[in-house]
Design a protein around this motif. Sequence first.
Motif, PDB file in Angstrom:
ATOM      1  N   HIS A 180      -1.912   2.937  -6.838  1.00 29.68           N
ATOM      2  CA  HIS A 180      -2.466   3.200  -8.167  1.00 29.68           C
ATOM      3  C   HIS A 180      -1.445   3.868  -9.101  1.00 29.68           C
ATOM      4  O   HIS A 180      -1.495   3.686 -10.312  1.00 29.68           O
ATOM      5  N   PHE A 181      -0.549   4.649  -8.526  1.00 28.95           N
ATOM      6  CA  PHE A 181       0.351   5.483  -9.348  1.00 28.95           C
ATOM      7  C   PHE A 181       1.815   5.142  -9.111  1.00 28.95           C
ATOM      8  O   PHE A 181       2.678   6.011  -9.139  1.00 28.95           O
ATOM      9  N   GLU A 196       1.983  -7.332  -8.699  1.00 29.58           N
ATOM     10  CA  GLU A 196       3.394  -7.639  -8.951  1.00 29.58           C
ATOM     11  C   GLU A 196       3.900  -6.730 -10.067  1.00 29.58           C
ATOM     12  O   GLU A 196       3.577  -6.933 -11.242  1.00 29.58           O
ATOM     13  N   ILE A 197       4.700  -5.727  -9.718  1.00 31.76           N
ATOM     14  CA  ILE A 197       5.189  -4.770 -10.703  1.00 31.76           C
ATOM     15  C   ILE A 197       6.507  -5.219 -11.318  1.00 31.76           C
ATOM     16  O   ILE A 197       6.875  -4.796 -12.406  1.00 31.76           O
ATOM     17  N   GLU A 198       7.239  -6.070 -10.595  1.00 29.24           N
ATOM     18  CA  GLU A 198       8.476  -6.698 -11.054  1.00 29.24           C
ATOM     19  C   GLU A 198       8.503  -8.090 -10.449  1.00 29.24           C
ATOM     20  O   GLU A 198       7.747  -8.366  -9.517  1.00 29.24           O
ATOM     21  N   PRO A 199       9.356  -8.980 -10.944  1.00 27.39           N
ATOM     22  CA  PRO A 199       9.411 -10.319 -10.352  1.00 27.39           C
ATOM     23  C   PRO A 199       9.623 -10.264  -8.836  1.00 27.39           C
ATOM     24  O   PRO A 199      10.564  -9.643  -8.343  1.00 27.39           O
ATOM     25  N   ASP A 242      -7.624  11.907  -6.384  1.00 21.97           N
ATOM     26  CA  ASP A 242      -9.011  11.547  -6.100  1.00 21.97           C
ATOM     27  C   ASP A 242      -9.237  10.034  -6.146  1.00 21.97           C
ATOM     28  O   ASP A 242      -9.975   9.480  -5.331  1.00 21.97           O
ATOM     29  N   ARG A 243      -8.618   9.384  -7.113  1.00 18.54           N
ATOM     30  CA  ARG A 243      -8.791   7.932  -7.233  1.00 18.54           C
ATOM     31  C   ARG A 243      -8.330   7.212  -5.971  1.00 18.54           C
ATOM     32  O   ARG A 243      -8.940   6.218  -5.559  1.00 18.54           O
ATOM     33  N   CYS A 244      -7.262   7.717  -5.349  1.00 16.44           N
ATOM     34  CA  CYS A 244      -6.717   7.086  -4.146  1.00 16.44           C
ATOM     35  C   CYS A 244      -7.711   7.129  -2.989  1.00 16.44           C
ATOM     36  O   CYS A 244      -7.718   6.247  -2.128  1.00 16.44           O
ATOM     37  N   ARG A 245      -8.549   8.158  -2.960  1.00 13.46           N
ATOM     38  CA  ARG A 245      -9.513   8.328  -1.867  1.00 13.46           C
ATOM     39  C   ARG A 245     -10.827   7.597  -2.142  1.00 13.46           C
ATOM     40  O   ARG A 245     -11.689   7.534  -1.272  1.00 13.46           O
ATOM     41  N   GLN A 246     -10.952   7.042  -3.333  1.00 14.97           N
ATOM     42  CA  GLN A 246     -12.210   6.391  -3.703  1.00 14.97           C
ATOM     43  C   GLN A 246     -12.060   4.898  -3.973  1.00 14.97           C
ATOM     44  O   GLN A 246     -13.000   4.131  -3.780  1.00 14.97           O
ATOM     45  N   GLU A 247     -10.878   4.492  -4.420  1.00 17.76           N
ATOM     46  CA  GLU A 247     -10.679   3.107  -4.858  1.00 17.76           C
ATOM     47  C   GLU A 247      -9.486   2.490  -4.132  1.00 17.76           C
ATOM     48  O   GLU A 247      -8.379   3.045  -4.157  1.00 17.76           O
ATOM     49  N   THR A 248      -9.698   1.356  -3.493  1.00 21.32           N
ATOM     50  CA  THR A 248      -8.615   0.675  -2.761  1.00 21.32           C
ATOM     51  C   THR A 248      -7.681  -0.016  -3.748  1.00 21.32           C
ATOM     52  O   THR A 248      -8.132  -0.840  -4.563  1.00 21.32           O
ATOM     53  N   PRO A 249      -6.386   0.284  -3.724  1.00 24.90           N
ATOM     54  CA  PRO A 249      -5.451  -0.346  -4.663  1.00 24.90           C
ATOM     55  C   PRO A 249      -5.199  -1.810  -4.314  1.00 24.90           C
ATOM     56  O   PRO A 249      -5.156  -2.183  -3.136  1.00 24.90           O
ATOM     57  N   HIS A 262       6.751   1.938  -2.760  1.00 29.09           N
ATOM     58  CA  HIS A 262       5.551   2.552  -2.187  1.00 29.09           C
ATOM     59  C   HIS A 262       5.934   3.776  -1.353  1.00 29.09           C
ATOM     60  O   HIS A 262       6.941   3.756  -0.640  1.00 29.09           O
ATOM     61  N   PRO A 263       5.165   4.860  -1.415  1.00 29.29           N
ATOM     62  CA  PRO A 263       5.493   6.066  -0.639  1.00 29.29           C
ATOM     63  C   PRO A 263       5.621   5.811   0.860  1.00 29.29           C
ATOM     64  O   PRO A 263       6.463   6.428   1.528  1.00 29.29           O
ATOM     65  N   TYR A 264       4.803   4.911   1.387  1.00 29.24           N
ATOM     66  CA  TYR A 264       4.880   4.622   2.824  1.00 29.24           C
ATOM     67  C   TYR A 264       6.186   3.903   3.168  1.00 29.24           C
ATOM     68  O   TYR A 264       6.837   4.216   4.161  1.00 29.24           O
ATOM     69  N   THR A 265       6.577   2.944   2.323  1.00 28.49           N
ATOM     70  CA  THR A 265       7.846   2.243   2.547  1.00 28.49           C
ATOM     71  C   THR A 265       9.011   3.216   2.525  1.00 28.49           C
ATOM     72  O   THR A 265       9.918   3.148   3.360  1.00 28.49           O
ATOM     73  N   LYS A 266       8.979   4.146   1.578  1.00 30.52           N
ATOM     74  CA  LYS A 266      10.055   5.138   1.488  1.00 30.52           C
ATOM     75  C   LYS A 266      10.134   5.991   2.749  1.00 30.52           C
ATOM     76  O   LYS A 266      11.229   6.295   3.239  1.00 30.52           O
ATOM     77  N   SER A 267       8.981   6.363   3.287  1.00 27.54           N
ATOM     78  CA  SER A 267       8.978   7.181   4.502  1.00 27.54           C
ATOM     79  C   SER A 267       9.499   6.392   5.694  1.00 27.54           C
ATOM     80  O   SER A 267      10.215   6.929   6.544  1.00 27.54           O
TER      81      SER A 267
END
Length: 330
Positions: free
Chosen positions: A323-324, A313-316, A302-309, A251-256
């Motif tokens: 969203h991306f 589970e992307i991996e085990p 735009d999707r990020c500002r309109q729809e809550t992700p 996640h971008p926040y985790t990376k930061s």
Amino acid sequence: MAKKTKEPLLEIVDLKKHFDLGGTLRKKKILTAVDGVTFTIYKGETFGLVGESGCGKTTTGRTIIRLYNPTGGKILYEGVDLATLNNKQMFPFRRKIQMIFQDPYASLNTRMTVTDIIGEGIDTHNLLQGKERQERIFELLEKVGLKREHANRYPHEFSGGQRQRIGIARSLAINPDLIICDEPISALDVSIQAQVVNMLEDLQEEFDLTYLFIAHDLSMVRHISDRIGVMYLGKLMEITTSDELYDNPRHPYTKSLLSSIPIPDPRSSIRESRIILEGDVGNPINPKPGCRFASRCRYAKDRCRQETPELVEIEPDHFVACHFVDEIND
């Protein structure tokens, strides 16, 4: 020795804690401190909960132990939903779940001796009396690195580190299964922090404890935690094992967050990989739809500002709310 299993001890399902700040009839001000958090803690493990100040970590812990009544969601402790219980029904579960508070100066009653502070839970649950009670208190003091002669002293006679040890002894007094550690080292000197964390690990092995470890010191959380959840403005952004989070954040926040960990050598090239977040921090009062991190994320669309992700589970054993996530990590 603490036995780690895949048997759930605590399951948090869509937990919410909102605070009504007043406002007008047309527009009430609702602070969404915790807004739909879901995670599981297994018996014998340490689950770390990290994030910036104000992200809802402490509120999550206090809601789990029912110091705050939840606005919504489930708090399943060994299958029993604590969120539905009244104070009388909660009483036996308060023996199973204890808390170590962040501020060792504010969490101890200055008018009570150490004996009274540690013995309060023993008396409340009517566990021991007389000589057995006193011996239990002496035993706990020695377990946390204090001495028997400290039993009749008052909190103001101790340093911050010693006070926190008293708080830890108090949490152990009634033999809990789960301890919520609410930033137990953040108010302590750096020289003492490692000692307290090592002591918590030793106590976990000896008493077969399970921890929810809340902190913002990412390097310390990695040291003590088996799995870690990353929070931002009341939402969970990522959950995975400790090693996976640090070696492969998605996640971008985790990376930061990870890029902000101080490094011993200021001339190191690692400094060049610092992620500087721009934009404004979102408002947790009446938040808008969409990802809470969108206003500071360089990948936001735009999707990020309109729809809550959703947390997917992307991996085990690796969950991410983005969203991306695949596009960002290509």
